[in-house]
Design a protein around this motif. Structure first.
Motif, PDB file in Angstrom:
ATOM      1  N   GLY A   1     -15.589  -3.697 -85.200  1.00  0.00           N
ATOM      2  CA  GLY A   1     -17.024  -3.599 -84.980  1.00  0.00           C
ATOM      3  C   GLY A   1     -17.762  -3.876 -86.268  1.00  0.00           C
ATOM      4  N   TYR A   2     -19.036  -4.165 -86.125  1.00  0.00           N
ATOM      5  CA  TYR A   2     -19.871  -4.450 -87.285  1.00  0.00           C
ATOM      6  C   TYR A   2     -21.195  -3.713 -87.140  1.00  0.00           C
ATOM      7  N   VAL A   3     -22.073  -3.873 -88.118  1.00  0.00           N
ATOM      8  CA  VAL A   3     -23.345  -3.169 -88.126  1.00  0.00           C
ATOM      9  C   VAL A   3     -24.412  -4.021 -87.444  1.00  0.00           C
ATOM     10  N   PRO A   4     -24.970  -3.585 -86.316  1.00  0.00           N
ATOM     11  CA  PRO A   4     -26.032  -4.355 -85.672  1.00  0.00           C
ATOM     12  C   PRO A   4     -27.335  -4.251 -86.457  1.00  0.00           C
ATOM     13  N   ARG A   5     -28.094  -5.322 -86.464  1.00  0.00           N
ATOM     14  CA  ARG A   5     -29.360  -5.324 -87.204  1.00  0.00           C
ATOM     15  C   ARG A   5     -30.340  -4.297 -86.646  1.00  0.00           C
ATOM     16  N   SER A   6     -30.200  -3.935 -85.384  1.00  0.00           N
ATOM     17  CA  SER A   6     -31.136  -2.997 -84.758  1.00  0.00           C
ATOM     18  C   SER A   6     -31.103  -1.617 -85.407  1.00  0.00           C
ATOM     19  N   ILE A   7     -30.013  -1.297 -86.095  1.00  0.00           N
ATOM     20  CA  ILE A   7     -29.914   0.008 -86.738  1.00  0.00           C
ATOM     21  C   ILE A   7     -31.033   0.204 -87.753  1.00  0.00           C
ATOM     22  N   ALA A   8     -31.431  -0.869 -88.418  1.00  0.00           N
ATOM     23  CA  ALA A   8     -32.443  -0.763 -89.470  1.00  0.00           C
ATOM     24  C   ALA A   8     -33.791  -0.296 -88.937  1.00  0.00           C
ATOM     25  N   SER A   9     -34.032  -0.484 -87.641  1.00  0.00           N
ATOM     26  CA  SER A   9     -35.324  -0.128 -87.065  1.00  0.00           C
ATOM     27  C   SER A   9     -35.340   1.245 -86.425  1.00  0.00           C
ATOM     28  N   ARG A  10     -34.233   1.982 -86.519  1.00  0.00           N
ATOM     29  CA  ARG A  10     -34.185   3.305 -85.912  1.00  0.00           C
ATOM     30  C   ARG A  10     -35.046   4.294 -86.690  1.00  0.00           C
ATOM     31  N   PRO A  11     -35.555   5.345 -85.993  1.00  0.00           N
ATOM     32  CA  PRO A  11     -36.405   6.338 -86.665  1.00  0.00           C
ATOM     33  C   PRO A  11     -35.640   7.061 -87.779  1.00  0.00           C
ATOM     34  N   PRO A  12     -36.358   7.678 -88.715  1.00  0.00           N
ATOM     35  CA  PRO A  12     -35.696   8.442 -89.780  1.00  0.00           C
ATOM     36  C   PRO A  12     -34.798   9.532 -89.198  1.00  0.00           C
ATOM     37  N   VAL A  13     -33.680   9.780 -89.860  1.00  0.00           N
ATOM     38  CA  VAL A  13     -32.728  10.773 -89.360  1.00  0.00           C
ATOM     39  C   VAL A  13     -33.127  12.171 -89.811  1.00  0.00           C
ATOM     40  N   VAL A  14     -32.609  13.159 -89.078  1.00  0.00           N
ATOM     41  CA  VAL A  14     -32.869  14.563 -89.404  1.00  0.00           C
ATOM     42  C   VAL A  14     -31.964  14.964 -90.560  1.00  0.00           C
ATOM     43  N   PRO A  15     -32.480  15.632 -91.596  1.00  0.00           N
ATOM     44  CA  PRO A  15     -31.627  16.102 -92.698  1.00  0.00           C
ATOM     45  C   PRO A  15     -30.497  16.970 -92.167  1.00  0.00           C
ATOM     46  N   ILE A  16     -29.351  16.897 -92.786  1.00  0.00           N
ATOM     47  CA  ILE A  16     -28.173  17.600 -92.303  1.00  0.00           C
ATOM     48  C   ILE A  16     -28.410  19.105 -92.189  1.00  0.00           C
ATOM     49  N   ALA A  17     -29.114  19.672 -93.149  1.00  0.00           N
ATOM     50  CA  ALA A  17     -29.345  21.118 -93.142  1.00  0.00           C
ATOM     51  C   ALA A  17     -30.143  21.578 -91.923  1.00  0.00           C
ATOM     52  N   GLU A  18     -30.857  20.662 -91.275  1.00  0.00           N
ATOM     53  CA  GLU A  18     -31.686  21.022 -90.122  1.00  0.00           C
ATOM     54  C   GLU A  18     -31.011  20.724 -88.787  1.00  0.00           C
ATOM     55  N   ARG A  19     -29.808  20.215 -88.798  1.00  0.00           N
ATOM     56  CA  ARG A  19     -29.125  19.863 -87.554  1.00  0.00           C
ATOM     57  C   ARG A  19     -28.482  21.088 -86.910  1.00  0.00           C
ATOM     58  N   LYS A  20     -28.550  21.149 -85.591  1.00  0.00           N
ATOM     59  CA  LYS A  20     -28.138  22.355 -84.862  1.00  0.00           C
ATOM     60  C   LYS A  20     -26.641  22.422 -84.571  1.00  0.00           C
ATOM     61  N   ILE A  21     -25.991  21.272 -84.435  1.00  0.00           N
ATOM     62  CA  ILE A  21     -24.559  21.233 -84.100  1.00  0.00           C
ATOM     63  C   ILE A  21     -23.762  21.073 -85.394  1.00  0.00           C
ATOM     64  N   THR A  22     -22.836  21.968 -85.642  1.00  0.00           N
ATOM     65  CA  THR A  22     -22.051  21.873 -86.869  1.00  0.00           C
ATOM     66  C   THR A  22     -21.043  20.728 -86.774  1.00  0.00           C
ATOM     67  N   ILE A  23     -20.226  20.714 -85.718  1.00  0.00           N
ATOM     68  CA  ILE A  23     -19.199  19.679 -85.546  1.00  0.00           C
ATOM     69  C   ILE A  23     -19.343  19.052 -84.166  1.00  0.00           C
ATOM     70  N   GLY A  24     -19.452  17.735 -84.126  1.00  0.00           N
ATOM     71  CA  GLY A  24     -19.582  17.030 -82.861  1.00  0.00           C
ATOM     72  C   GLY A  24     -18.488  15.982 -82.695  1.00  0.00           C
ATOM     73  N   TYR A  25     -18.211  15.642 -81.439  1.00  0.00           N
ATOM     74  CA  TYR A  25     -17.191  14.615 -81.179  1.00  0.00           C
ATOM     75  C   TYR A  25     -17.179  14.239 -79.709  1.00  0.00           C
ATOM     76  N   ARG A  26     -16.920  12.969 -79.464  1.00  0.00           N
ATOM     77  CA  ARG A  26     -16.617  12.484 -78.126  1.00  0.00           C
ATOM     78  C   ARG A  26     -15.358  11.629 -78.232  1.00  0.00           C
ATOM     79  N   GLY A  27     -14.299  12.082 -77.556  1.00  0.00           N
ATOM     80  CA  GLY A  27     -13.034  11.367 -77.591  1.00  0.00           C
ATOM     81  C   GLY A  27     -12.672  10.847 -76.221  1.00  0.00           C
ATOM     82  N   ARG A  28     -11.427  10.456 -76.091  1.00  0.00           N
ATOM     83  CA  ARG A  28     -10.953   9.947 -74.800  1.00  0.00           C
ATOM     84  C   ARG A  28      -9.442  10.115 -74.735  1.00  0.00           C
ATOM     85  N   ASP A  29      -8.965  10.534 -73.580  1.00  0.00           N
ATOM     86  CA  ASP A  29      -7.527  10.659 -73.358  1.00  0.00           C
ATOM     87  C   ASP A  29      -7.038   9.360 -72.728  1.00  0.00           C
ATOM     88  N   ALA A  30      -6.511   8.468 -73.582  1.00  0.00           N
ATOM     89  CA  ALA A  30      -6.043   7.163 -73.102  1.00  0.00           C
ATOM     90  C   ALA A  30      -4.633   7.219 -72.554  1.00  0.00           C
TER      91      ALA A  30
END
Length: 243
Positions: free
Chosen positions: A45-74
């Motif tokens: 995979g590569y970096v899509p140009r659309s990423i540059a137009s996304r809104p500013p991200v929330v500072p880490i200290a203000e994020r509610k979920i400590t550890i997140g993940y989405r996996g798959r059982d292949a």
């Protein structure tokens, strides 16, 4: 794999883009079989140009979920690399529940997240989990699939002894598109040890977790220092996204 190679040889492509690492391409696609085809190794995979137009991200200290993940059982037919994507989530979820760590870790199909909601999810986590992508199991003639079915769909642990020798012949693990996505969301990563195509380095761009979880205490201790996590996220963003 043999069927795929035969079709490719019949068509006679001039150029084939492949995720097989360059130093192993000839083992999968022998020059004698493809004398006029040029194989070009690319990333998953590569970096899509659309990423540059996304809104500013929330500072880490203000994020509610400590550890997140989405996996798959292949399933076990794809070997250890596929198993790692399930195992890192399954084991970490158990640890989070036991330690009272806020988390959002899932691996079933009904919990998948797509589109803009995926970036929203990444941006709501202080850290996300990850592992190398790919498979070290080549089912040349269908033998792996037949063995799996004949055994009635065994677990990875049950199937591993039969797969072990076949897996040991290869080292195809590589960086996944999710690494770029997490970096774009400026979300630090806890990743299983691996090469990651030589693009990112443990300590600099991610927190390395041993596959036996033997360094889990040290990994979790890193989560207490949000300023250092933010610095790692920013460093990885500059390294992978801005560049």
């Amino acid at each position: 794999t043999n069927v795929l190679r035969a079709r490719m040889a019949d068509i006679g492509y001039d150029i084939v883009l492949t995720c097989i690492p360059e130093d192993q391409v000839a083992r999968v696609y022998p020059p004698a079989m493809f004398p006029r085809t040029r194989f070009v190794s690319v990333l998953t995979g590569y970096v899509p140009r659309s990423i540059a137009s996304r809104p500013p991200v929330v500072p880490i200290a203000e994020r509610k979920i400590t550890i997140g993940y989405r996996g798959r059982d292949a399933g076990p037919r794809y070997g250890r690399l596929a198993f790692d994507k399930l195992e890192i989530g399954r084991r970490m979820k158990t640890e989070c529940e036991a330690r009272g760590i806020t988390h959002d870790i899932e691996w079933t199909e009904d919990k998948r997240i797509y589109g803009p909601a995926w970036y929203d999810f990444l941006g709501s986590c202080q850290v996300v989990l990850g592992a190398e992508t790919g498979s070290n199991v080549f089912d040349w003639d269908g033998e792996v699939n037949d063995e799996y079915r004949n055994r009635g769909g065994p677990s990875y642990e049950e199937f591993l002894p039969w797969l072990a020798e076949r897996e040991a012949e290869w080292n195809i693990g590589q960086i996944s598109a999710r690494i770029f996505e997490a970096a774009a969301a400026r979300t630090p990563m806890i990743l299983f040890e691996g090469k990651y195509s030589g693009i990112i380095e443990p300590g600099a761009h991610y927190i390395q977790l041993h596959k036996d979880f033997s360094n889990l205490a040290d990994v979790l201790a890193c989560l207490e220092f949000t300023e250092k996590l933010q610095a790692m996220a920013d460093r990885t963003w500059y390294h992978l996204i801005q560049s």
